[in-house]
Scaffold this motif. Structure first.
Motif, mmCIF file in Angstrom:
data_model
loop_
_atom_site.group_PDB
_atom_site.id
_atom_site.type_symbol
_atom_site.label_atom_id
_atom_site.label_comp_id
_atom_site.label_asym_id
_atom_site.label_seq_id
_atom_site.Cartn_x
_atom_site.Cartn_y
_atom_site.Cartn_z
ATOM 1 N N UNK A 21 0.820 -1.203 0.000
ATOM 2 C CA UNK A 21 0.000 0.000 0.000
ATOM 3 C C UNK A 21 0.859 1.261 0.000
ATOM 4 N N UNK A 22 1.978 1.222 0.722
ATOM 5 C CA UNK A 22 2.835 2.401 0.808
ATOM 6 C C UNK A 22 3.397 2.792 -0.557
ATOM 7 N N UNK A 23 3.770 1.806 -1.367
ATOM 8 C CA UNK A 23 4.356 2.110 -2.670
ATOM 9 C C UNK A 23 3.346 2.724 -3.633
ATOM 10 N N UNK A 24 2.056 2.534 -3.370
ATOM 11 C CA UNK A 24 1.029 3.130 -4.229
ATOM 12 C C UNK A 24 0.687 4.550 -3.806
ATOM 13 N N UNK A 25 0.885 4.848 -2.518
ATOM 14 C CA UNK A 25 0.505 6.167 -1.993
ATOM 15 C C UNK A 25 1.626 6.693 -1.106
ATOM 16 N N UNK A 26 2.802 6.909 -1.691
ATOM 17 C CA UNK A 26 4.006 7.150 -0.913
ATOM 18 C C UNK A 26 3.906 8.348 0.001
ATOM 19 N N UNK A 68 -2.018 9.727 4.901
ATOM 20 C CA UNK A 68 -2.262 8.459 5.593
ATOM 21 C C UNK A 68 -1.002 7.611 5.655
ATOM 22 N N UNK A 69 -0.230 7.611 4.569
ATOM 23 C CA UNK A 69 1.014 6.837 4.559
ATOM 24 C C UNK A 69 2.009 7.397 5.562
ATOM 25 N N UNK A 70 2.140 8.717 5.590
ATOM 26 C CA UNK A 70 3.047 9.347 6.552
ATOM 27 C C UNK A 70 2.603 9.033 7.972
ATOM 28 N N UNK A 71 1.294 9.114 8.222
ATOM 29 C CA UNK A 71 0.771 8.804 9.549
ATOM 30 C C UNK A 71 1.008 7.343 9.896
ATOM 31 N N UNK A 72 0.837 6.448 8.927
ATOM 32 C CA UNK A 72 1.098 5.021 9.157
ATOM 33 C C UNK A 72 2.557 4.801 9.573
ATOM 34 N N UNK A 101 11.803 11.126 10.866
ATOM 35 C CA UNK A 101 12.328 11.050 9.500
ATOM 36 C C UNK A 101 13.084 9.753 9.274
ATOM 37 N N UNK A 102 13.873 9.338 10.258
ATOM 38 C CA UNK A 102 14.587 8.067 10.137
ATOM 39 C C UNK A 102 13.602 6.908 10.061
ATOM 40 N N UNK A 103 12.537 6.980 10.843
ATOM 41 C CA UNK A 103 11.523 5.940 10.797
ATOM 42 C C UNK A 103 10.832 5.870 9.447
ATOM 43 N N UNK A 104 10.545 7.042 8.859
ATOM 44 C CA UNK A 104 9.905 7.058 7.538
ATOM 45 C C UNK A 104 10.849 6.493 6.482
ATOM 46 N N UNK A 105 12.125 6.879 6.532
ATOM 47 C CA UNK A 105 13.099 6.361 5.573
ATOM 48 C C UNK A 105 13.234 4.850 5.692
ATOM 49 N N UNK A 106 13.189 4.350 6.927
ATOM 50 C CA UNK A 106 13.278 2.909 7.146
ATOM 51 C C UNK A 106 12.093 2.194 6.501
ATOM 52 N N UNK A 107 10.890 2.718 6.721
ATOM 53 C CA UNK A 107 9.694 2.115 6.125
ATOM 54 C C UNK A 107 9.738 2.188 4.604
ATOM 55 N N UNK A 108 10.223 3.328 4.091
ATOM 56 C CA UNK A 108 10.270 3.513 2.637
ATOM 57 C C UNK A 108 11.198 2.496 1.982
#
Length: 235
Positions: free
Chosen positions: A52-57, A61-65, A108-115
């Motif tokens: 789901x993240x790759x479709x709505x980067x 909602x993705x940032x909140x997730x 930001x580190x957490x978001x980069x990790x998820x990405x």
């Protein structure tokens, strides 16, 4: 080797690090009130799901997730292991960055990790939970800011603890990073990448973002002194 503590005292009280630990513990307490089925539903609803993240980067909602994922854990071992590392390496990074920048840095580190995990495992529809991506970011910053700081570690011989050893942060933390990087590369395209239960690419992504952000901050503020004696634990 398993790290026990850093031999450097933070210059300020790490209230943000304490707050992050408290939030994680409180959220885990909430998780314990749910049945296994309910918990699984909440993980899917609240956490990052790579497919789901790759479709709505960059959707809200993705940032909140990605933020909520950092405070969800799948068991006591998962929680305690992450919080021990955050308690160990977070205070000194927080002392250098300051509280507001440290919060931004952590998220930001957490978001980069998820990405990065989602980019590598973009077909997977399994929730990614845990604070380890952001904590690896903290570890990456620690390597750049305090490379010579010694870390007291528990040494093992064939999984049997044999004593303690003091290892410089640069060598210890980069060893963790390289191990995860090799494990991630080895798992590319094989089934174990979907079944190991450890999002090693999230660790890699968090660590790299920690290095990058720490480097940027250091362009505008001198790095901390290398282990001045007044900041070392006396034993």
């Amino acid at each position: 080797m398993f790290p026990l503590k850093t031999l450097r005292k933070p210059e300020t009280t790490p209230w943000v690090t304490y707050g992050l630990i408290l939030i994680n513990v409180l959220v885990f307490g909430w998780e314990l009130t749910l049945s296994r089925a309910e918990l699984g539903q909440q993980f899917f609803a609240l956490a990052v799901v790579p497919c789901e993240m790759t479709r709505n980067l960059l959707s809200p909602e993705t940032v909140l997730d990605s933020v909520r994922s950092l405070f969800l854990h799948n068991g006591w071992v998962h929680l305690v292991g992450n919080m021990v590392f955050l308690y160990m390496f977070g205070p000194n990074v927080e002392a250098y960055l300051g509280k507001a920048k440290y919060i931004f840095f952590y998220l930001a580190a957490g978001f980069a990790a998820s990405f990065l995990h989602a980019a590598i495992s973009w077909k997977m529809c399994v929730p990614v939970i845990g604070a380890s991506g952001a904590i690896f970011g903290v570890m990456g910053a620690f390597v750049l800011l305090y490379p010579a700081t010694r870390i007291r570690t528990l040494a093992f011989f064939f999984r049997v603890p044999i004593g303690t050893a003091d290892v410089q942060a640069f060598y210890l933390l980069f060893t963790f990073f390289i191990m995860d990087l090799f494990n991630g590369i080895a798992s590319l395209g094989v089934q174990t990448s979907q079944s190991s239960g450890v999002a090693v690419w999230a660790h890699v992504g968090g660590f790299l973002m920690g290095l990058v952000l720490a480097f940027i901050f250091m362009l505008f503020r001198p790095p901390p002194p290398v282990d001045p004696f007044e900041h070392l634990d006396a034993e």
